[in-house]
Design an enzyme around this catalytic site. Structure first.
Site, PDB file in Angstrom:
ATOM      1  N   LYS A 190      24.688 -73.195  35.184  1.00 34.29           N
ATOM      2  CA  LYS A 190      24.163 -74.449  33.726  1.00 34.29           C
ATOM      3  C   LYS A 190      23.427 -73.130  33.408  1.00 34.29           C
ATOM      4  O   LYS A 190      21.947 -72.951  33.954  1.00 34.29           O
ATOM      5  CB  LYS A 190      23.808 -75.474  34.239  1.00 34.29           C
ATOM      6  CG  LYS A 190      24.105 -76.108  33.164  1.00 34.29           C
ATOM      7  CD  LYS A 190      23.337 -77.095  33.406  1.00 34.29           C
ATOM      8  CE  LYS A 190      21.734 -77.017  32.560  1.00 34.29           C
ATOM      9  NZ  LYS A 190      21.301 -76.688  31.683  1.00 34.29           N
ATOM     10  N   GLU A 266      12.965 -74.342  43.491  1.00 35.30           N
ATOM     11  CA  GLU A 266      11.251 -73.927  42.624  1.00 35.30           C
ATOM     12  C   GLU A 266      11.234 -74.383  41.691  1.00 35.30           C
ATOM     13  O   GLU A 266      11.988 -74.487  40.463  1.00 35.30           O
ATOM     14  CB  GLU A 266      11.769 -72.057  42.626  1.00 35.30           C
ATOM     15  CG  GLU A 266      10.492 -71.605  42.232  1.00 35.30           C
ATOM     16  CD  GLU A 266       9.946 -71.477  40.865  1.00 35.30           C
ATOM     17  OE1 GLU A 266       8.984 -72.081  40.682  1.00 35.30           O
ATOM     18  OE2 GLU A 266      10.059 -70.320  40.227  1.00 35.30           O
ATOM     19  N   CYS A 301       5.491 -70.819  35.740  1.00 37.86           N
ATOM     20  CA  CYS A 301       6.087 -71.965  36.952  1.00 37.86           C
ATOM     21  C   CYS A 301       4.745 -71.645  37.245  1.00 37.86           C
ATOM     22  O   CYS A 301       3.690 -72.285  37.923  1.00 37.86           O
ATOM     23  CB  CYS A 301       7.014 -71.841  37.089  1.00 37.86           C
ATOM     24  SG  CYS A 301       7.110 -70.556  38.096  1.00 37.86           S
ATOM     25  N   GLU A 399       1.595 -79.632  34.761  1.00 39.77           N
ATOM     26  CA  GLU A 399       2.061 -78.543  33.920  1.00 39.77           C
ATOM     27  C   GLU A 399       1.764 -78.523  33.121  1.00 39.77           C
ATOM     28  O   GLU A 399       3.102 -79.042  32.502  1.00 39.77           O
ATOM     29  CB  GLU A 399       3.391 -77.830  35.311  1.00 39.77           C
ATOM     30  CG  GLU A 399       3.675 -76.614  34.850  1.00 39.77           C
ATOM     31  CD  GLU A 399       4.826 -76.649  36.010  1.00 39.77           C
ATOM     32  OE1 GLU A 399       5.302 -75.092  36.417  1.00 39.77           O
ATOM     33  OE2 GLU A 399       5.730 -77.143  35.865  1.00 39.77           O
TER      34      GLU A 399
END
Length: 496
Positions: A190, A266, A301, A399
């Site tokens: 996906k 992750e 990230c 984040e």
């Protein structure tokens, strides 16, 4: 020869974008008949329609992957066959490298200079790495009692679900798909709804490379529908994911609610960068810190967005960092001279901008803090450096996934380590020091999957990448990534 700005624009205008999913070796319409408009964030222009897939499409793709796996034409074809097919796929990616670069740039706003020289060639090289590696693995014959022999072999798992983010749509898809395919699994991938085109082209090239139909399937659509359906599917044996910590936690729940499929997650990051006064080259440290915080629009990230600097060199470093940030001023992604491109969408830019405004109210903006309009789009944000905010401020804790760095002084090594580890994440960290003893000492105590010494965000094909704490588990890259997609089988033979 590299293309000019005008040549890239002409090539982009000539592209014919197809957003239909790819199932069982061919393009199909989404079962719903619906589509999702895809906008180029750098211009605001709708460039294609992405298939709005539903649970029924996931069922079709998983069934195709299961048939392909059970047929054995990929899983049992032998490592040599898979090697040749992956090497051919790598070659085809290289021949279409500029097209992949344009798809990445048009989808998520990154500079075509980077996507053409790093993302697409790097993906091709990684398929080649795992294609070559799979023939070089060895099984085991452990010691057993007399009259018996045991074979310990690594076996593929079956049907693998893959969910990838929009910041590196081709590269991170490759991080998952290359080792999974090399090991003999079949995949349902996906892609992000924001950036689906490169994965769709990849699937077409896989079939052209001789990878059997059904081995690599691409189901487009929203994560809340397609991603959830993959995670809950009882015929998906394993799920690999890169994305936010919040979604990773949901996937853990879905795995438990369904068939207890194994996971490699992750998740988020909020990486620290420690700069000590004994650093050999403070200017280089500042240049690398700017790269670590602002490259790829800060949409990384493992971005080193929390920078801690020893107080005696704090102001000097801050001045150098502000100067270095000017190399990352935003511009048209199709212009090879552009430092960084647009953020992935105006709505995402709105969230990053709200954080900057909060930092402006609660602290000091040392550099940046502006949101220019380019080509009619406001998805562009200048690299922004923040100081003088409390340790629990969101620029320290959340984040942000944008070009925002916070810089804080420290006085002792112990304080620096404590500040760096004062986060729920543990993906990456950097240390700048001229002392080998300090480099070892501090790196050992930092809770991070990768610690880069006298550089930032170091990674390579031969070293594993992943995190601790709420940055997830499992490792991408290196031979160790094959551990996500295989497991040991013991075959014990009693002959005496």
């Amino acid at each position: 020869m590299s293309r000019t700005y005008e040549e890239w624009k002409a090539a982009a205008a000539a592209l014919e974008l197809d957003g239909r999913p790819f199932i069982d070796g061919r393009r199909v319409e989404a079962s719903s008949g619906g589509t999702i408009p895809k906008t180029n964030p750098a211009t605001g222009e709708v460039i294609s329609q992405i298939g709005d897939c539903r649970e029924a499409d996931v069922d079709l793709a998983v069934a195709a992957a299961r048939r392909a796996y059970e047929s054995g034409e990929w899983a049992r074809a032998g490592a040599g066959f898979r090697r040749e097919r992956l090497l051919e796929l790598a070659r085809l990616i290289e021949t279409r490298s500029d097209e992949f670069a344009l798809l990445e740039s048009l989808d998520m706003g990154k500079p075509v200079r980077e996507s053409s020289t790093i993302d697409a060639p790097g993906s091709a090289a990684l398929y080649r790495f795992y294609g070559e590696a799979i023939e070089k693995l060895e099984d085991l014959i452990p010691v057993t009692p007399p009259g018996s022999t045991a074979l310990v072999t690594r076996e593929s798992l079956g049907v693998i679900g893959v969910i990838v983010p929009w910041n590196y749509p081709l590269e991170i898809a490759t991080w998952k798909a290359a080792p999974a395919l090399a090991a003999g699994n079949t995949l349902v991938l996906k892609p992000p709804v924001e950036a689906s085109h490169s994965a769709l082209l990849l699937a077409e090239l896989a079939v052209e490379a001789g990878i059997p139909a059904g081995v690599l399937n691409i189901v487009t659509g929203r994560g809340s529908v397609v991603g959830k359906a993959l995670a809950l599917h009882h015929d998906v044996d394993m799920l690999a994911f890169t994305g936010s910590t919040e979604v990773a936690k949901q996937l853990q729940q879905y795995a438990g609610q369904s068939n207890m499929k194994r996971l490699a997650l992750e998740a988020g990051g909020k990486s620290s960068n420690l700069v000590f006064a004994d650093c050999d080259d403070l200017e280089l440290a500042a240049q690398k810190a700017a790269f670590g915080a602002f490259y790829n629009q800060g949409e990384i990230c493992s971005a080193n967005s929390r920078i801690f600097v020893e107080r005696s060199v704090y102001q000097e470093f801050l001045d150098l960092l502000a100067q270095a940030s000017q190399s990352y001023l935003p511009g048209d992604p199709l212009d090879p001279a552009t430092g960084v491109g647009s953020l992935v969408s105006e709505s995402h830019a709105d969230g990053v901008w709200a954080t900057i405004e909060n930092a402006r109210r609660d602290g000091t903006i040392v550099a940046g803090g502006r949101r220019p309009e380019i080509n009619g789009s406001t998805a562009f944000i200048e690299p922004t450096i923040v100081t003088d905010v409390a340790p629990d401020h969101e620029v320290h804790t959340r984040e942000i996934f944008g070009p925002v760095a916070v810089v804080t002084p420290f006085d002792t090594e112990e304080e620096a380590i404590a500040k760096a580890n004062e986060t729920e994440y543990g993906l990456a960290a950097s240390v700048w020091t001229g002392s080998l003893a300090r480099a070892h000492r501090v790196s050992q105590r930092l809770v991070a999957g990768t610690v880069s010494v006298n550089t930032v965000d170091a990674l390579g094909f031969t070293t594993p990448f992943g995190g601790f704490k709420q940055s997830g588990y499992g490792r991408d890259l290196s031979i160790h990534a094959l551990e996500n997609y295989t497991d040991y089988k013991t075959t014990w033979m009693q002959w005496g």
